[in-house]
Structures are given as structure tokens and as C-alpha cells.
Enzyme design. Structure first.
Site, PDB file in Angstrom:
ATOM      1  N   ASP A  45      -7.680   0.710  -0.960  1.00 58.95           N
ATOM      2  CA  ASP A  45      -6.648   1.678  -0.599  1.00 58.95           C
ATOM      3  C   ASP A  45      -5.367   1.313  -1.350  1.00 58.95           C
ATOM      4  O   ASP A  45      -4.820   0.223  -1.169  1.00 58.95           O
ATOM      5  CB  ASP A  45      -6.395   1.614   0.915  1.00 58.95           C
ATOM      6  CG  ASP A  45      -5.335   2.609   1.356  1.00 58.95           C
ATOM      7  OD1 ASP A  45      -5.661   3.801   1.448  1.00 58.95           O
ATOM      8  OD2 ASP A  45      -4.165   2.186   1.559  1.00 58.95           O
ATOM      9  N   TYR A  50       2.938   1.689  -3.816  1.00 57.66           N
ATOM     10  CA  TYR A  50       2.670   0.255  -3.626  1.00 57.66           C
ATOM     11  C   TYR A  50       2.875  -0.587  -4.885  1.00 57.66           C
ATOM     12  O   TYR A  50       3.024  -1.802  -4.792  1.00 57.66           O
ATOM     13  CB  TYR A  50       1.224   0.008  -3.165  1.00 57.66           C
ATOM     14  CG  TYR A  50       0.845   0.602  -1.837  1.00 57.66           C
ATOM     15  CD1 TYR A  50       1.791   1.139  -0.977  1.00 57.66           C
ATOM     16  CD2 TYR A  50      -0.482   0.626  -1.429  1.00 57.66           C
ATOM     17  CE1 TYR A  50       1.422   1.698   0.234  1.00 57.66           C
ATOM     18  CE2 TYR A  50      -0.859   1.170  -0.222  1.00 57.66           C
ATOM     19  CZ  TYR A  50       0.097   1.719   0.608  1.00 57.66           C
ATOM     20  OH  TYR A  50      -0.282   2.267   1.796  1.00 57.66           O
ATOM     21  N   LYS A  75      -2.374   7.678  -3.132  1.00 59.95           N
ATOM     22  CA  LYS A  75      -1.540   8.626  -2.370  1.00 59.95           C
ATOM     23  C   LYS A  75      -0.330   9.027  -3.213  1.00 59.95           C
ATOM     24  O   LYS A  75       0.184   8.204  -3.980  1.00 59.95           O
ATOM     25  CB  LYS A  75      -1.017   7.970  -1.083  1.00 59.95           C
ATOM     26  CG  LYS A  75      -2.046   7.158  -0.334  1.00 59.95           C
ATOM     27  CD  LYS A  75      -1.491   6.542   0.929  1.00 59.95           C
ATOM     28  CE  LYS A  75      -2.475   5.562   1.521  1.00 59.95           C
ATOM     29  NZ  LYS A  75      -2.402   4.206   0.939  1.00 59.95           N
TER      30      LYS A  75
END
Ligand code: NAP
Length: 286
Positions: A45, A50, A75
Site C-alpha cells: 500500500d 508517502y 492513492k
């Protein structure tokens, strides 16, 4: 969940053991992710926010394991919302990940900032872009993150393809029952971010007593609490010992009575993040 993993409404299979990469490359290196691949993880993920997409690509490259044996979720960030922005953000993620498709792509947050008044239109056009990426075969599944039932209703009112996943904060002490129930009724898979409450709940007396009862670690109680409620946990760890511990998801089963105790325990360990509100910051927060 079956022994193989979780299945989305469109039939796509997700390996059960998933690894969260937020802060997994703080040392500006791919080593922690390489360690996770070595421990057996194939589901990763990540998110444009990030800063770990490049490191994930590096670790996958180093492993010599074919791309199609991995499941990669990314994402789009708050500033990347909107039809045109999404298309560009998606291409940037692909480039950083050195791949030509994603397994799952999520809208990271429903509102770009708390108090945003035109979030309904923004979410609808952002979702339209995800639907196109899905139809074009560039992503195998599409979904949401941090969406609560009222945000999901808006997507469902405007969409042609319903969301397949909602990734939310979920752990004992903050298990967002209303959102979980709503998603499960709509066959949207719930994924748990901070399934260990980023360690904030591991010393809770109820969790410690259950760890003793079942002869497992407090982390295992948290992970079983997700899996037994049909929620996929996405833990992050730094040592291979913890990585392996977190991968072993079906070694014991909690009694239903204990699940209810965890579901109904007083709120604890909340991150302070809520999609409609300014973040609450605690002094001792990690
Ligand atoms: N969608 C979103 O908005 C969102 C938000 C936050 C997170 N996430 C995703 O969810 C993933 C996990 O969340 P998180 O990193 O916030 O929290 P978490 O997985 O609940 O907790 C990670 C912490 O737990 C420790 N830990 C891991 N395994 C352990 C074990 N077996 N025993 C004891 N301690 C253990 C880790 O320590 P060490 O690292 O020192 O081993 C780390 O400090 C993220 O990496 C990210 O992929 C998504």
C-alpha cells in the site's frame, strides 16, 4: 476472507497479507520494503503523498520477482483531485512505480481541506477519471480512502462504476462501526489503516488481557479484530520478525464475545484525523 485473501466485487483477488509503506522509507532507502518482500509480502500500500513509490519500485526491481506477482495500491493526494489532475497524477505514480498499471487506485481523502464547500462536484469528477482509468484497463480496481457514508452516497449518486474499496482508520478503540456496516452492505471492502493504532492501543488493558487469554501478542489481537470482521489490515513494521508476525493472520480465532468487547470499548488511540475536520494533534502523538 478465505485462506487466499480478500475478493473484490469485480472478482479481483487481494493477497491477505498486506504491507503499509507510510514511513517505510524514512531512511531514504528501499531496504525496509526489500525486507518485507523477503518476509513474503506481495501486497504493498503506497500513495503519492508517502514518497515511497520510488522505493517500492526499487525493491520490486531488486527482488527479481515479476510485477504481476505483486499487488500495488496507490492513492491520489488532496491537491491531485479533479478530472484532469487525476489523469496526470496517475501517470506520475506509474512513472515513479516503474509500471504500466496499478492493481488498485484510491482517492486519498474526500475533501481537499475541511470546510471545502464544493467537495461533492470535486469527488464526482475525480471519480469519473478513475472510472475511465479502470475502463481503459490501466487499473484493476478503484476505490476510496477516508470516505464516510455521506461521502460515499455522493459517489454512488453520480457513478457508473461503484467503488470497490474504502480504506479507513480501523483498530480496537476506533473501529468506525457505522462506516464499516455501510460499506459491507454495499459490498465495498473495508481496509484498515493503522490497524495497530500505530502502537497507541497495544498497551490497552483489554487488549493485553486478550493477548494473555489467547497466548498471542497485542498486535495479533488487533489484526484478528480486523480479519474476523471482514476488514483487511495494512500493518507497517520495520523488522522482519514483526513483518512475519503480522503476515500470519489466521493462526487463532477470537470468540465472538471478545470481538463484541473490542467493538464496544471506549474510544482510544484515535489518530486525530477526520475527513470533515481540522486534525486534532495530541502532544504525545506519534
Ligand atoms: N489511507 C490513509 O489515509 C492512511 C493513513 C495512515 C496509514 N495508512 C496506511 O496504513 C499503513 C499502516 O498504518 P500505520 O503505519 O499508521 O500504523 P500501524 O500499522 O497501525 O502501526 C505501525 C507501528 O506499529 C509497530 N509494529 C508493527 N508491527 C508490530 C508488532 N507485531 N508488534 C508491535 N509493534 C508493531 C511499528 O513499529 P516498527 O516500524 O518500529 O516495527 C510501527 O511503529 C500505512 O503504512 C499506510 O500504508 C493509510
Amino acid at each position: 476472507m478465505s485462506g487466499e485473501g480478500f475478493t473484490l466485487i469485480n472478482g479481483v483477488q487481494l493477497p491477505a497479507g498486506a504491507f503499509g509503506t507510510y514511513k517505510a522509507a524514512d531512511g531514504k532507502s528501499a531496504d525496509v520494503i526489500s525486507l518485507a518482500i523477503g518476509a513474503g509480502y506481495r501486497y504493498f500500500d503506497t500513495a503519492s503523498f508517502y514518497g515511497t513509490e520510488e522505493y517500492l519500485a526499487e525493491a520490486i526491481g531488486r527482488s527479481g520477482i515479476p510485477r504481476n506477482e505483486f499487488f500495488i495500491t496507490s492513492k491520489l493526494w488532496k491537491e491531485e483531485m479533479g478530472y484532469k489532475n487525476v489523469k496526470e497524477a496517475f501517470e506520475r505514480s506509474l512513472q515513479r512505480l516503474k509500471t504500466d498499471y496499478l492493481d488498485l487506485y484510491l482517492i486519498h481523502w474526500p475533501l481537499p481541506y475541511p470546510g471545502c464547500t464544493d467537495w461533492r462536484e470535486l469527488d464526482a469528477e475525480t471519480w469519473r477519471a478513475l472510472e475511465e482509468l479502470y475502463r481503459e484497463g490501466k487499473v484493476r480496481a478503484i476505490g476510496l480512502s477516508n470516505f464516510l457514508p455521506h461521502h460515499i452516497e455522493n459517489i454512488l449518486e453520480h457513478c457508473e462504476i461503484p467503488p470497490m474499496v474504502d480504506q479507513i482508520e480501523y483498530h480496537p478503540g476506533y473501529s468506525q462501526e457505522a462506516a464499516v456496516k455501510y460499506c459491507q452492505e454495499k459490498e465495498i471492502l473495508v481496509q484498515a489503516w493503522s490497524p495497530l493504532g500505530r502502537t497507541r492501543v497495544l498497551q490497552d488493558p483489554l487488549i493485553l488481557s486478550m493477548a494473555e487469554k489467547y497466548g498471542v501478542s497485542p498486535a495479533k489481537i488487533c489484526l484478528a479484530f480486523a480479519v474476523q470482521r471482514g476488514v483487511q489490515p495494512l500493518p507497517k513494521a520495520s523488522s522482519q520478525e514483526r513483518m512475519k508476525e503480522n503476515l500470519d493472520l489466521c493462526s487463532f480465532e477470537m470468540e465472538q464475545e471478545d470481538i463484541w468487547k473490542l467493538v464496544t470499548m471506549p474510544q482510544t488511540g484515535w489518530s486525530g484525523e477526520h475527513p470533515d475536520r481540522e486534525r486534532v494533534r495530541y502532544e504525545d502523538m506519534k
